[in-house]
Design a protein around this motif. Structure first.
Motif, short mmCIF file in Angstrom:
data_model
loop_
_atom_site.label_atom_id
_atom_site.label_comp_id
_atom_site.label_asym_id
_atom_site.label_seq_id
_atom_site.Cartn_x
_atom_site.Cartn_y
_atom_site.Cartn_z
N VAL A 167 37.73 43.20 -27.57
CA VAL A 167 39.15 43.53 -27.64
C VAL A 167 39.62 44.03 -26.29
N GLU A 168 40.53 43.29 -25.67
CA GLU A 168 41.05 43.66 -24.36
C GLU A 168 42.18 44.69 -24.47
N ASP A 169 42.98 44.57 -25.55
CA ASP A 169 44.13 45.47 -25.66
C ASP A 169 44.58 45.54 -27.11
N LYS A 170 45.27 46.64 -27.44
CA LYS A 170 45.90 46.82 -28.74
C LYS A 170 47.30 47.35 -28.50
N ARG A 171 48.26 46.86 -29.30
CA ARG A 171 49.64 47.33 -29.14
C ARG A 171 50.45 47.00 -30.39
N LYS A 172 51.63 47.58 -30.46
CA LYS A 172 52.57 47.23 -31.51
C LYS A 172 53.33 45.98 -31.06
N GLN A 173 53.47 45.05 -31.97
CA GLN A 173 54.13 43.80 -31.63
C GLN A 173 55.60 44.05 -31.29
N ALA A 174 56.04 43.52 -30.17
CA ALA A 174 57.44 43.67 -29.76
C ALA A 174 58.33 42.81 -30.64
N PRO A 175 59.49 43.33 -31.06
CA PRO A 175 60.41 42.52 -31.88
C PRO A 175 61.00 41.40 -31.05
N PRO A 176 61.44 40.33 -31.69
CA PRO A 176 62.09 39.25 -30.94
C PRO A 176 63.39 39.75 -30.32
N THR A 177 63.75 39.19 -29.19
CA THR A 177 65.01 39.56 -28.55
C THR A 177 66.18 38.93 -29.29
N GLN A 203 54.24 45.36 -36.33
CA GLN A 203 52.84 45.08 -36.68
C GLN A 203 51.93 45.35 -35.49
N GLU A 204 50.71 45.76 -35.80
CA GLU A 204 49.72 45.93 -34.74
C GLU A 204 49.18 44.56 -34.36
N GLU A 205 48.95 44.37 -33.09
CA GLU A 205 48.34 43.14 -32.64
C GLU A 205 47.29 43.45 -31.59
N VAL A 206 46.29 42.59 -31.53
CA VAL A 206 45.21 42.78 -30.57
C VAL A 206 45.13 41.58 -29.63
N HIS A 207 44.66 41.87 -28.42
CA HIS A 207 44.37 40.82 -27.46
C HIS A 207 42.85 40.74 -27.38
N ALA A 208 42.29 39.61 -27.83
CA ALA A 208 40.83 39.51 -27.92
C ALA A 208 40.29 38.27 -27.21
N ARG A 209 39.02 38.38 -26.86
CA ARG A 209 38.24 37.24 -26.38
C ARG A 209 37.05 37.07 -27.32
N HIS A 210 36.45 35.89 -27.30
CA HIS A 210 35.24 35.73 -28.10
C HIS A 210 34.31 34.71 -27.45
N GLY A 257 44.33 35.46 -26.60
CA GLY A 257 45.67 36.03 -26.50
C GLY A 257 45.88 37.11 -27.55
N TYR A 258 47.15 37.47 -27.75
CA TYR A 258 47.50 38.48 -28.75
C TYR A 258 47.68 37.81 -30.11
N PHE A 259 47.26 38.49 -31.17
CA PHE A 259 47.49 37.97 -32.52
C PHE A 259 47.60 39.14 -33.50
N THR A 260 48.34 38.90 -34.57
CA THR A 260 48.52 39.90 -35.62
C THR A 260 47.61 39.55 -36.80
N LYS A 261 47.57 40.43 -37.77
CA LYS A 261 46.77 40.17 -38.97
C LYS A 261 47.33 38.96 -39.71
N GLY A 262 46.38 38.19 -40.25
CA GLY A 262 46.79 36.98 -40.97
C GLY A 262 46.71 35.73 -40.13
N ARG A 263 46.40 35.87 -38.85
CA ARG A 263 46.34 34.71 -37.96
C ARG A 263 44.94 34.13 -37.84
N MET A 264 43.92 34.96 -38.05
CA MET A 264 42.54 34.52 -37.90
C MET A 264 41.84 34.52 -39.26
N VAL A 265 40.66 33.88 -39.31
CA VAL A 265 39.89 33.91 -40.55
C VAL A 265 39.50 35.36 -40.85
#
Length: 291
Positions: A225-235, A137-144, A186-194
């Motif tokens: 938006v500070e950064d965008k990336r693909k979410q790393a899978p869990p180890t 999933q794509e995730e963004v690192h944002a401030r507001h 911090g970083y968040f994926t879709k579905g985490r924010m309003v």
């Protein structure tokens, strides 16, 4: 005389060996109590401790030993009285013993061929298979910066356009509790924010901020938006227990499939038969297909 003495020596050696073996066995599994002459060994105490009420799980070890021993003594006392009354010959009792025996055999077989048979290599292979099937999933690192009115938000945007630092403005203007961290979400994926906030954040390019106030139920936001990336899978270390459960489930299903293939199951009650078949069909449909 010589022959007799030789025979006696051999006998003494044999008796010593017997008692030595018995002593070694007792040392490994010592007697902890006797109830009516019946010995209670450490192994039985250990088994009883595993069956204690979960509420006693946090007791100190010695208190758990006492509780388990107390339970064993109670059981053996009344079991002896039950035997005297001949309850062991009751048909209902025999049926229950037969069922409990089958259940414990099932559990022992499950432990041997499922729980104890899982290897680290199987867990790793299953982990890699599951990870390969996941689309990152794509995730963004944002401030507001959160303010109460639209005009306040527009003033913040004007200040940013004029070169003001986003972090410093967040500390100064934002009403959000995270203002001291510069509005960092911090970083968040879709579905985490309003929804309104999420839509605006994911539409921004890395390093940019919203040029119009974003209204949500909390107020008006200016988002960066500070950064965008693909979410790393869990180890593997993070999800090892869950993956192990998947491997165990598949092993158990395979055991049952093999057992059913070698035996016949006949259900006489029509309604019960239909319900059983429906449940088994649902389980088969839910089973992952082998790759």
């Amino acid at each position: 005389m010589f022959k007799h003495s030789k025979f006696a020596a051999v006998a003494i050696l044999a008796i010593s060996a017997y008692h030595g073996a018995a002593f070694a066995q007792d040392a490994a599994d010592p007697v902890v109590a006797k109830v009516g002459g019946v010995e209670v060994h450490q192994s039985e105490l250990t088994l009883a401790m595993t069956g204690l009420d979960p509420q006693l799980a946090n007791l100190p070890e010695e208190q758990k030993r006492v509780a388990a021993l107390s339970a064993i003594i109670d059981v053996k006392l009344l079991a002896a009285d039950a035997n005297k009354e001949g309850l062991q010959n009751d048909e209902t009792f025999k049926q229950r013993v037969a069922y409990l025996t089958d259940r414990e055999l099932h559990n022992a077989y499950f432990k041997k061929h499922v729980v104890d048979s899982v290897t680290p290599e199987e867990v790793k292979a299953r982990y890699e298979k599951e990870i390969a099937a996941i689309e990152p999933q794509e995730e963004v690192h944002a401030r507001h910066i959160l303010v109460k009115t639209q005009q306040e938000a527009k003033d913040v945007i004007v200040a940013l356009d004029g070169g003001k630092d986003f972090v410093e403005l967040a500390k100064e203007k934002s009403t959000d509790p995270n203002k001291s961290e510069g509005g960092d979400l911090g970083y968040f994926t879709k579905g985490r924010m309003v929804p309104e906030f999420e839509t605006a954040a994911f539409a921004l390019e890395k390093g940019t901020y919203s040029k119009e106030p974003v209204q949500t139920q909390f107020g008006f936001h200016v988002i960066k938006v500070e950064d965008k990336r693909k979410q790393a899978p869990p180890t593997l270390e993070q999800v090892q227990d869950q993956v192990r459960q998947l491997v165990m489930r598949d092993k158990y299903v395979k055991l049952l499939e093999d057992a059913k293939a070698e035996s016949t199951v006949e259900i006489e009650d029509p309604a019960l038969k239909k319900a059983y078949e429906e449940v088994n069909k649902q389980q088969a449909d839910q089973k992952p297909q082998q790759q």
